[in-house]
Write an enzyme that holds these catalytic residues in place. Structure first.
Site, short mmCIF file in Angstrom:
data_model
loop_
_atom_site.label_atom_id
_atom_site.label_comp_id
_atom_site.label_asym_id
_atom_site.label_seq_id
_atom_site.Cartn_x
_atom_site.Cartn_y
_atom_site.Cartn_z
N LYS A 73 0.54 3.27 8.12
CA LYS A 73 -0.36 3.29 9.28
C LYS A 73 -0.47 1.92 9.93
O LYS A 73 -0.35 1.79 11.16
CB LYS A 73 -1.73 3.77 8.80
CG LYS A 73 -2.66 4.19 9.91
CD LYS A 73 -3.93 4.77 9.28
CE LYS A 73 -4.42 3.82 8.21
NZ LYS A 73 -5.42 4.37 7.33
N THR A 75 1.64 -0.57 9.59
CA THR A 75 2.98 -0.88 10.09
C THR A 75 3.22 -0.22 11.45
O THR A 75 3.76 -0.84 12.38
CB THR A 75 4.03 -0.39 9.06
OG1 THR A 75 3.73 -1.00 7.80
CG2 THR A 75 5.43 -0.73 9.47
N ARG A 96 -7.77 -4.44 10.75
CA ARG A 96 -8.76 -4.93 9.78
C ARG A 96 -8.19 -6.09 8.99
O ARG A 96 -6.97 -6.22 8.82
CB ARG A 96 -9.11 -3.80 8.80
CG ARG A 96 -9.88 -2.67 9.45
CD ARG A 96 -9.94 -1.48 8.54
NE ARG A 96 -8.61 -0.91 8.36
CZ ARG A 96 -8.28 -0.08 7.39
NH1 ARG A 96 -9.17 0.29 6.50
NH2 ARG A 96 -7.05 0.40 7.31
N LYS A 107 -2.22 -3.35 -5.23
CA LYS A 107 -2.01 -3.19 -3.81
C LYS A 107 -1.22 -4.36 -3.26
O LYS A 107 -1.42 -5.50 -3.65
CB LYS A 107 -3.38 -3.15 -3.13
CG LYS A 107 -3.37 -2.85 -1.66
CD LYS A 107 -4.80 -2.67 -1.20
CE LYS A 107 -4.91 -2.80 0.30
NZ LYS A 107 -4.65 -4.17 0.77
N ALA A 275 -13.61 2.33 3.98
CA ALA A 275 -13.58 3.54 4.82
C ALA A 275 -14.22 4.73 4.12
O ALA A 275 -14.07 5.86 4.57
CB ALA A 275 -12.16 3.85 5.24
N PHE A 303 -7.81 4.99 5.75
CA PHE A 303 -7.41 6.24 5.08
C PHE A 303 -6.81 7.27 6.05
O PHE A 303 -6.23 6.90 7.06
CB PHE A 303 -8.60 6.84 4.32
CG PHE A 303 -9.13 5.96 3.21
CD1 PHE A 303 -8.28 5.22 2.39
CD2 PHE A 303 -10.49 5.87 2.96
CE1 PHE A 303 -8.76 4.43 1.35
CE2 PHE A 303 -10.99 5.08 1.93
CZ PHE A 303 -10.12 4.37 1.14
N PHE A 383 11.97 6.97 6.97
CA PHE A 383 12.48 6.42 5.70
C PHE A 383 13.97 6.74 5.64
O PHE A 383 14.42 7.75 6.18
CB PHE A 383 11.79 7.09 4.50
CG PHE A 383 10.57 6.35 4.03
CD1 PHE A 383 9.41 6.35 4.79
CD2 PHE A 383 10.58 5.66 2.82
CE1 PHE A 383 8.28 5.68 4.36
CE2 PHE A 383 9.45 4.98 2.40
CZ PHE A 383 8.31 4.99 3.16
N TRP A 411 9.88 -0.11 11.23
CA TRP A 411 9.91 -0.84 9.96
C TRP A 411 11.25 -1.58 9.81
O TRP A 411 11.27 -2.75 9.45
CB TRP A 411 9.69 0.14 8.80
CG TRP A 411 9.61 -0.52 7.45
CD1 TRP A 411 8.53 -1.13 6.90
CD2 TRP A 411 10.68 -0.65 6.52
NE1 TRP A 411 8.85 -1.63 5.66
CE2 TRP A 411 10.17 -1.35 5.40
CE3 TRP A 411 12.03 -0.26 6.50
CZ2 TRP A 411 10.93 -1.66 4.27
CZ3 TRP A 411 12.80 -0.56 5.38
CH2 TRP A 411 12.25 -1.26 4.29
#
Lengths: 558, 558
Positions: A73, A75, A96, A107, A275, A303, A383, A411
């Site tokens: 998201k 990205t 954010r 993470k 969130a 999220f 992907f 990406w």
């Protein structure tokens, strides 16, 4: 094609001086407060001078329910911003700020990925401009003032069992979740149970992100409920005279942070509330400034759309008077296949049937967002394992819902891989199709608001809650907080409160375990299931692998 | 003459852009990392390039034992730096960074006072460039890694009763002094007693101030002892693989902060360890850089000369190979009268006899500093209530000891009020009279080192300690730490361990209650009496009066 790691790409970024990025969007150098040569805060006086300018169009990037497969998201938000600039639009990005603590756990960073990142990524993921440290300090000053007040006689008559303000630290530290403090005798105060949350869970974080300016910030800080008397009347931060000093600590943190993408386009990265127990969006100050500096502003919510987009619309947009022009729902073929029942290990194999089955998750998010009067487009974040048949299946599914779905390769390719989405988003935002409205009105009862979100967004049959929860909601209403929106803390992995129910579950009910009042931020939090406000570290935390190499560069952060 | 408040003076300062201050001392703009327009860090690569330059002369500013009357050590350090620049010398100032927490208690700012201040004083006293926040984060990451390691099986075999690493917060918060953490059941770990210190008491702070560069920093962080096994063998931070991530968090904090005085002269303000359980001086990195950028470097040490100067000489100068050229002992007539038995309320009245009686405190500090081979001069920091007869008495007293004493009016007049001191300090430093030597050699036993300081500096008849303390010292020696210097934590108010014994007490003994090993910082701490490593807030904390005014300026910070 082999794409290097995020940190390798970020390290080789050809960054422009931040003053140059500022001048691209008309911020004079003297209105930027530099933090190094590649980060700057925008001065409060410049922000005030923007008041009268017309606003650009606001585009929300949200996603299907997150899965371990990853959706991308942030990205996509960065990629779309770069894509809009590539096709000649004046576009800004609002993100954010990442939390420091989770960087040392499992993470990775939260500054985008591949060729769609904001930089300097190491700084952004670590101390950045110190905003979270300032929030931690302001939060803990208030905590110290509470215990100090009790120590010196408790003139405000705090009920020691009903102190509502914990402490925070920006670290994953499960040992601090539940503590007994003030031990050791007379000079250390009155022992009591309390604990620490991670900084992003602080109400101060939510307040900073919802405040319009410093005066509003100080008023909201003063309105924080820090505890209750034995007669259950609330005690506020302003009763402790804490609001002034907290605002002083947050003065600089209130100014949005300007950075750039790998393609030298401007981005505000500012604020980062949870969130679940908070609303999960970057600051209103940053979003409003961006709307006055650019024709298109791309932002994200936390999220999946059930949690993040709902809160973005019902809390942030409602409070700030924002009117989003379009929403992008990010999906990956891998994640939709997981929603269709495929195990993570099997995601590399084509499985069009599972993908089609999983698309119900996407479909429901599309339906939901339309309930807010916002037109939708789907971004398929590519992907390398995706097959043409799979891509076709998802495009067909989306078209059947009456929305476009566009394959995006940002990406691996940066803005060159997302031109089609940028063009379609521009057309959608310019179509004036949007007619934004929150899901519910301010005048509904708090319980009716919770029921509305549960029914319309989560598709629950109903809401269950103990009598004590209902009584607490009525007490909030009696105290004058009935007009606030609700902020439902639910697992991000499912529309329901059961994280294992993927796809588009029905027949469930939403059990509200607890309700809390964030009187300063201005919402009522309804908690379902176990919501952790302090993460732990894994068995082998990434801290063990983060270090400086011989060149003084940071390794292990990704 | 009415002098406005410190914050009023600071606010009207005609600050130059920090890049201009840097260029005054030959730091090119690209070697400065700006934090706003008036603060900057000096890049690590520029610091490395300074290696071969000749060093200027180092001047220590220290003081008599502090009293509630105030001495003005930082103010004199700043004033002398300005004075040296005024008489045409290339001089820099090196100060400690103030701690955030105490600003909200009773203590005012720590950036000088009157017309001898470093600016921007609000920033310096609040978040500044984030160094202390970085130290807090690095310290608490290590703490989280310890409990996380135990949670996941305790492969290193920590004895839960012998964990030596607490947590820190930069806040005066007595409720955190002693806690029981990890409560709440299986998922939160193993309950145990622990607590928080204030950030300036962190060993990480001492390490940052004693490290020569990033590699040295990482090695010292790895050498921190975090706990012991049941067989009492130590467990190190490097055993947890914490050193790399901690160094990453401290990478920027290791770079000295450049600011300016009200008279636009350059000052490094960098690092600020406690002067009791740590050595109480600004960073070695800053001092060494300043010595290569200026002909004279004026720096200060914490508390009075018995604690601060001793540690400056025996820890900082010994470790860094610094050779101070002169020392200035700051005294005020008011403080010496208190040492002579006058109550605070009566300090406004002339009392030459009490002043003469109190001069024994000054005299002993002069004697002490000479034991290190460093020539001394006395700065009389002028107060408006001082009389000519009193000034004469102190000058006569100093002359009888063979040292100069100079009346200084820098607080009210800036550099114009301290020209005579600047000239005499220049002459003293240029006289090559100095022949610096630490008080004791590395090869003395730890107990003999403590005894040497007690005898030579505190003038105690002897040292008392329980057998367990002696045993602990022998254990440190057996583990290979016998060559470290000692760092004695004692009250700052008296030469003895009894804060009520003013003047120049004799006949006392020094009771060592506890010894601790700071293996990363590289000293053994010997604690006498009750040394608080976490302050509390007063009944009416200054936080209640700190706020933003209508112009967005900070009020109540002083």
């Amino acid at each position: 094609m082999i794409v290097p790691s995020d940190i390798e790409i970020a390290r080789t970024a050809a960054m422009k001086p931040i003053m140059e990025i500022g001048s691209q969007i008309g911020i004079p150098a003297q209105s930027l407060v530099p933090y190094g040569h590649d980060k700057a805060k925008v001065s409060a006086s410049f922000l005030r001078s923007l008041g009268a300018r017309p606003e650009g169009k606001l585009i929300l990037v949200t996603a299907i329910n997150p899965t371990p497969a990853g959706e991308g998201k942030t990205t996509t938000t960065v990629g779309l911003g770069d894509g809009l600039n590539r096709i000649g639009k004046r576009a800004m990005i609002c993100l954010r700020e990442p939390s420091l603590g989770p960087c040392f756990g499992v993470k990775g960073g939260a500054a985008g990925g591949g060729y769609a990142q904001v930089v300097p990524m190491e700084d952004i993921n670590l101390h950045f401009t110190g905003d979270f440290h300032a929030i931690t300090a302001a939060h803990n000053l208030l905590a110290a003032l509470i215990d100090n007040h009790i120590y010196w006689g408790n003139a405000l008559d705090f009920d020691l069992r009903r102190i509502a303000w914990r402490r925070v630290v920006d670290m994953n530290d499960r040992a601090l979740r539940e503590i007994v403090g003030s031990l050791g005798g007379v000079s250390n105060g009155f022992p009591r149970e309390t604990g620490f949350d991670i900084t992003v869970a602080s109400e101060v974080m939510a307040i900073l992100c919802l405040a319009e300016d410093l005066a509003d910030l100080e008023a909201r800080l003063g309105a924080i409920i820090v505890g209750y008397r034995r007669d259950k009347t609330p005690i506020f931060a302003r009763d402790l005279k804490a609001d002034g000093a907290m605002a002083v600590l947050l003065k600089d943190a209130m100014q949005p942070n300007l950075v750039q993408t790998l393609e030298n386009n401007p981005a505000f990265v500012h604020g980062g509330p949870f969130a679940n127990i908070a609303h999960g969006c970057n600051s209103i100050v940053a979003t409003k400034a961006a709307l006055r500096l650019a024709d298109f502003v791309v932002t994200e919510a936390g999220f999946g759309a059930d949690l993040g987009a709902e809160k973005f619309f019902d809390i942030k947009c409602r409070k700030a008077g924002l009117r989003p022009a379009a929403a992008v729902v990010v999906a990956t073929i891998r994640a939709l296949k997981m929603n269709g029942g495929v195990a993570k290990a099997d995601l590399g194999r084509e499985n069009v049937d599972a993908l089609r089955a999983g698309c119900v998750n996407l479909g429901r998010h599309i339906e939901n967002i339309r309930k807010f009067g916002v037109p939708v487009i789907v971004a398929i974040n590519h992907f390398s394992s995706d097959t043409d048949a799979e891509v076709r299946a998802i495009v067909d599914y989306a078209n059947d819902q009456g929305v476009d779905a566009v394959l995006c390769r940002h990406w691996a390719q940066g803005s060159a891989g997302i031109v089609e989405l940028a063009e379609k988003v521009t057309a959608l935002a310019n179509s004036c199709e949007a007619d934004f409205r929150p899901l519910y009105g301010d005048d509904l009862s708090l319980m009716a608001k919770i029921e509305t979100v549960a029914r319309e967004i989560y598709r629950a049959d109903g809401v269950t809650a103990e009598a004590s929860v209902l009584e607490q909601l009525r007490a909030f209403e009696a105290q004058g907080y009935g007009g606030l929106p609700v902020c439902i803390a639910k697992t991000q992995y499912s529309f329901s409160s059961d994280p294992s129910l993927l796809g588009a579950p029905t027949g469930h009910s939403l059990p509200i375990r607890e309700v809390r009042l964030s009187a300063g931020a201005g919402f009522v939090v309804a908690i379902t299931g176990e919501i952790r406000t302090m993460p732990g570290l894994p068995r082998s935390p990434s801290a063990e692998r983060i270090a400086l190499n011989e060149l003084g560069q940071i390794e292990g952060l990704f």
